[in-house]
Design an enzyme around this catalytic site. Structure first.
Site, PDB file in Angstrom:
ATOM      1  N   THR A 189     -27.242 -18.127 -22.977  1.00  0.00           N
ATOM      2  CA  THR A 189     -26.803 -17.132 -23.959  1.00  0.00           C
ATOM      3  C   THR A 189     -25.806 -16.149 -23.345  1.00  0.00           C
ATOM      4  O   THR A 189     -24.746 -15.887 -23.920  1.00  0.00           O
ATOM      5  CB  THR A 189     -28.032 -16.337 -24.444  1.00  0.00           C
ATOM      6  OG1 THR A 189     -29.036 -17.285 -24.792  1.00  0.00           O
ATOM      7  CG2 THR A 189     -27.721 -15.470 -25.618  1.00  0.00           C
ATOM      8  N   VAL A 190     -26.130 -15.609 -22.178  1.00  0.00           N
ATOM      9  CA  VAL A 190     -25.271 -14.580 -21.576  1.00  0.00           C
ATOM     10  C   VAL A 190     -23.968 -15.196 -21.076  1.00  0.00           C
ATOM     11  O   VAL A 190     -22.873 -14.654 -21.310  1.00  0.00           O
ATOM     12  CB  VAL A 190     -26.010 -13.848 -20.430  1.00  0.00           C
ATOM     13  CG1 VAL A 190     -25.130 -12.770 -19.834  1.00  0.00           C
ATOM     14  CG2 VAL A 190     -27.320 -13.260 -20.933  1.00  0.00           C
ATOM     15  N   ILE A 213     -26.984  -1.269 -21.931  1.00  0.00           N
ATOM     16  CA  ILE A 213     -26.893   0.163 -21.591  1.00  0.00           C
ATOM     17  C   ILE A 213     -26.213   0.302 -20.221  1.00  0.00           C
ATOM     18  O   ILE A 213     -26.697  -0.264 -19.244  1.00  0.00           O
ATOM     19  CB  ILE A 213     -28.289   0.824 -21.532  1.00  0.00           C
ATOM     20  CG1 ILE A 213     -29.022   0.680 -22.868  1.00  0.00           C
ATOM     21  CG2 ILE A 213     -28.173   2.285 -21.131  1.00  0.00           C
ATOM     22  CD1 ILE A 213     -30.440   1.254 -22.865  1.00  0.00           C
ATOM     23  N   ASP A 249     -40.909  -7.857 -15.421  1.00  0.00           N
ATOM     24  CA  ASP A 249     -39.471  -7.772 -15.717  1.00  0.00           C
ATOM     25  C   ASP A 249     -39.003  -6.310 -15.729  1.00  0.00           C
ATOM     26  O   ASP A 249     -38.015  -5.951 -15.088  1.00  0.00           O
ATOM     27  CB  ASP A 249     -39.225  -8.444 -17.092  1.00  0.00           C
ATOM     28  CG  ASP A 249     -37.862  -8.154 -17.656  1.00  0.00           C
ATOM     29  OD1 ASP A 249     -36.907  -8.833 -17.276  1.00  0.00           O
ATOM     30  OD2 ASP A 249     -37.748  -7.224 -18.485  1.00  0.00           O
ATOM     31  N   GLY A 305     -29.912  -9.906 -25.145  1.00  0.00           N
ATOM     32  CA  GLY A 305     -29.086 -10.573 -26.160  1.00  0.00           C
ATOM     33  C   GLY A 305     -27.686 -10.874 -25.634  1.00  0.00           C
ATOM     34  O   GLY A 305     -27.237 -10.278 -24.652  1.00  0.00           O
ATOM     35  N   GLY A 333     -29.998  -4.360 -20.228  1.00  0.00           N
ATOM     36  CA  GLY A 333     -28.980  -5.082 -21.015  1.00  0.00           C
ATOM     37  C   GLY A 333     -27.671  -4.346 -21.161  1.00  0.00           C
ATOM     38  O   GLY A 333     -26.964  -4.083 -20.191  1.00  0.00           O
ATOM     39  N   VAL A 373     -30.138  -4.502 -15.584  1.00  0.00           N
ATOM     40  CA  VAL A 373     -31.037  -3.414 -16.004  1.00  0.00           C
ATOM     41  C   VAL A 373     -30.685  -2.929 -17.404  1.00  0.00           C
ATOM     42  O   VAL A 373     -29.565  -2.456 -17.648  1.00  0.00           O
ATOM     43  CB  VAL A 373     -30.963  -2.224 -15.016  1.00  0.00           C
ATOM     44  CG1 VAL A 373     -31.920  -1.121 -15.430  1.00  0.00           C
ATOM     45  CG2 VAL A 373     -31.258  -2.677 -13.596  1.00  0.00           C
ATOM     46  N   LYS A 422     -36.547  -3.979 -12.937  1.00  0.00           N
ATOM     47  CA  LYS A 422     -35.443  -3.083 -13.335  1.00  0.00           C
ATOM     48  C   LYS A 422     -35.662  -1.677 -12.773  1.00  0.00           C
ATOM     49  O   LYS A 422     -34.736  -1.049 -12.258  1.00  0.00           O
ATOM     50  CB  LYS A 422     -35.336  -3.048 -14.873  1.00  0.00           C
ATOM     51  CG  LYS A 422     -34.973  -4.411 -15.469  1.00  0.00           C
ATOM     52  CD  LYS A 422     -35.173  -4.439 -16.970  1.00  0.00           C
ATOM     53  CE  LYS A 422     -34.905  -5.823 -17.537  1.00  0.00           C
ATOM     54  NZ  LYS A 422     -35.324  -5.989 -18.923  1.00  0.00           N
TER      55      LYS A 422
HETATM   56  N1  HSE Z   1     -37.161 -10.095 -21.538  1.00  0.00           N
HETATM   57  C1  HSE Z   1     -36.420  -8.886 -21.415  1.00  0.00           C
HETATM   58  C2  HSE Z   1     -36.804  -7.961 -22.555  1.00  0.00           C
HETATM   59  C3  HSE Z   1     -34.943  -9.064 -21.388  1.00  0.00           C
HETATM   60  O1  HSE Z   1     -37.599  -8.315 -23.416  1.00  0.00           O
HETATM   61  O2  HSE Z   1     -36.315  -6.843 -22.563  1.00  0.00           O
HETATM   62  C4  HSE Z   1     -34.462  -9.613 -20.089  1.00  0.00           C
HETATM   63  O3  HSE Z   1     -34.759  -8.751 -19.040  1.00  0.00           O
END
Ligand code: HSE
Length: 429
Positions: free
Chosen positions: A14-15, A138, A203, A304, A136, A134, A207
């Site tokens: 996706t990215v 932002i 996750d 996303g 997404g 970190v 970050k």
């Molecule tokens: N799985 C993460 C989230 C996104 O739900 O924010 C990727 O780090």
């Protein structure tokens, strides 16, 4: 004609596809803003024959990301494969060894190997950047490293896992249990392949460890973080906390105090009317506090295609412009070894327990709390007709976790509470 910046992209999920789209669609804008063309010369992914909705025919193809990282026609290696070790790390190391700059979205790799990779990049006179790792879209790394460069950062906080925030807010609005909403999140494709990375707080912990390193000038110390996920949060706690003016968030907090470096990723109560308390669905929020600036609140999409590709392009554009900022905002060798705090800063706590409905029961609980030095700020008992136990909520004054644990053990020993009380920290935000 200025020299183009030539990208080699490893990972076309996706990215990766999002980055290809931006480079193709915004070629003029990118060239204008950076002063040179930004082009893709080669790509690599696990499967070649797959429709990704982007044109790849003009680019050289490599099956092996390490070979891609070493190509002579690649100036900047863009690592979008993921995974803390394996091909992502091997290819990143190969790119650095070849003196190439690297942009990655890989929080797990940096949380574990960040110090080694940042040192290697500096030794090779290469730049390693990770804005997309970190929160997404932002631009929090940029805000911390550049925007707050003149501050002593005092605290970093954030809701940095959108899936957990989706689950918690959906439980609340739909009056639903954790398991039901977890299933729903899975069906919506929100969860990582290994869901414990999300709901277990890992996750988000990765970050926070990266932000803490930049904020406090310390080596990344993911192992020193206290982590608790959202698996045990019940709809009762969400609703009763709300009734007391709070919402439950998977909140990351990092601060450097006289006790050492405190890094916590855990469910916390925050005031419902605070910016963090108002955060809905899969959105992320990062709160930065500095001695000069005060509090800065950043909010946006944490995952996303578009948001994450936007963050990758921020680093790509910096490198295209010639920016040579250190990975963690200062030379890797100057980062200090963090001394993890053994105890967290005192805080108020929310307690919920099922109290047997008999004379003197509440007095016994209050006595145990008092003996442990835990003072009651507010208390509420809910109606419980036809039930042998009464749901009781207590908000304490600020206390240490040690005193609270002593009180909780004492409450278990009173014989007037069914099961164990729930205790959740209330964060002053
Ligand atoms: N799985 C993460 C989230 C996104 O739900 O924010 C990727 O780090």
């Amino acid at each position: 004609m200025t020299t183009p910046l030539r990208l080699g992209i490893a990972g076309l999920g996706t990215v990766g596809a999002g980055v290809v789209k931006i480079v193709q669609r915004r070629a003029n804008l990118l060239a204008m803003r950076s002063g040179r063309p930004v082009v893709i010369t080669a790509v690599s992914a696990r499967t070649r024959d797959k429709d990704r909705g982007v044109r790849l025919g003009d680019y050289a193809w490599e099956d092996d990301p390490v070979a891609l990282a070493k190509r002579g026609d690649v100036d900047l290696f863009v690592e979008l494969m993921g995974g803390s070790d394996g091909p992502a790390k091997a290819a990143t190391e190969a790119a650095i060894a070849a003196g190439k700059d690297v942009v990655t979205a890989n929080k797990a790799m940096l949380a574990i190997h960040g110090q080694h990779l940042a040192s290697a990049a500096e030794a090779a006179d290469a730049t390693l950047r990770f804005e997309a790792a970190v929160a997404g879209g932002i631009p929090v790394i940029k805000a911390l490293i550049e925007g707050l460069a003149g501050n002593e950062v005092t605290r970093v906080m954030g809701v940095m896992n959108g899936t957990c925030n989706y689950i918690l807010t959906r439980m609340e609005h739909g009056h639903l249990g954790y398991d039901e909403v977890f299933k729903e999140a899975h069906e919506l494709g929100y969860l990582e392949a290994d869901p414990t990375l999300d709901v277990g707080g890992i996750d988000a912990g990765h970050k926070l460890a990266l932000l803490a390193s930049i904020a406090f000038g310390t080596e990344v110390d993911f192992a020193g973080m206290e982590i608790e996920g959202i698996e045990r949060i019940s709809i009762e706690d969400i609703e009763q906390a709300r009734d007391m003016g709070f919402r439950i968030k998977l909140l990351g907090v990092a601060q450097l105090t006289g006790r050492g470096l405190e890094q916590r990723m855990s469910p916390c109560l925050v005031p419902a009317d605070s910016p963090l308390g108002q955060l809905e669905a899969a959105t992320n929020m990062v709160v930065l506090e500095g001695d000069a600036v005060g509090q800065v609140v950043l909010r946006g999409a944490g995952a996303g295609e578009g948001p994450t590709a936007s963050a990758v392009m921020s680093d790509v554009m910096d490198i295209a412009r010639g920016s040579r900022i250190s990975t963690f905002g200062q030379p890797a060798g100057s980062l200090s070894k963090p001394a993890p705090a053994k105890t967290a800063a005192p805080a108020p706590f929310y307690l919920r327990m099922a109290l047997q409905d008999k004379p003197g029961a509440l007095a016994k609980v209050a006595t145990v709390l008092g003996k442990a030095g835990v003072s009651i700020d507010r208390m509420r008992q809910y109606q419980h007709s036809h039930q042998p136990t009464a749901p009781v909520l207590i908000v304490t004054h600020k206390t240490t976790r040690e005193a609270l644990d002593k009180a909780l053990a004492g409450i278990d020993g009173t014989g007037v509470v069914d099961g164990h009380p729930v205790a959740i920290r209330i964060e002053e935000v």
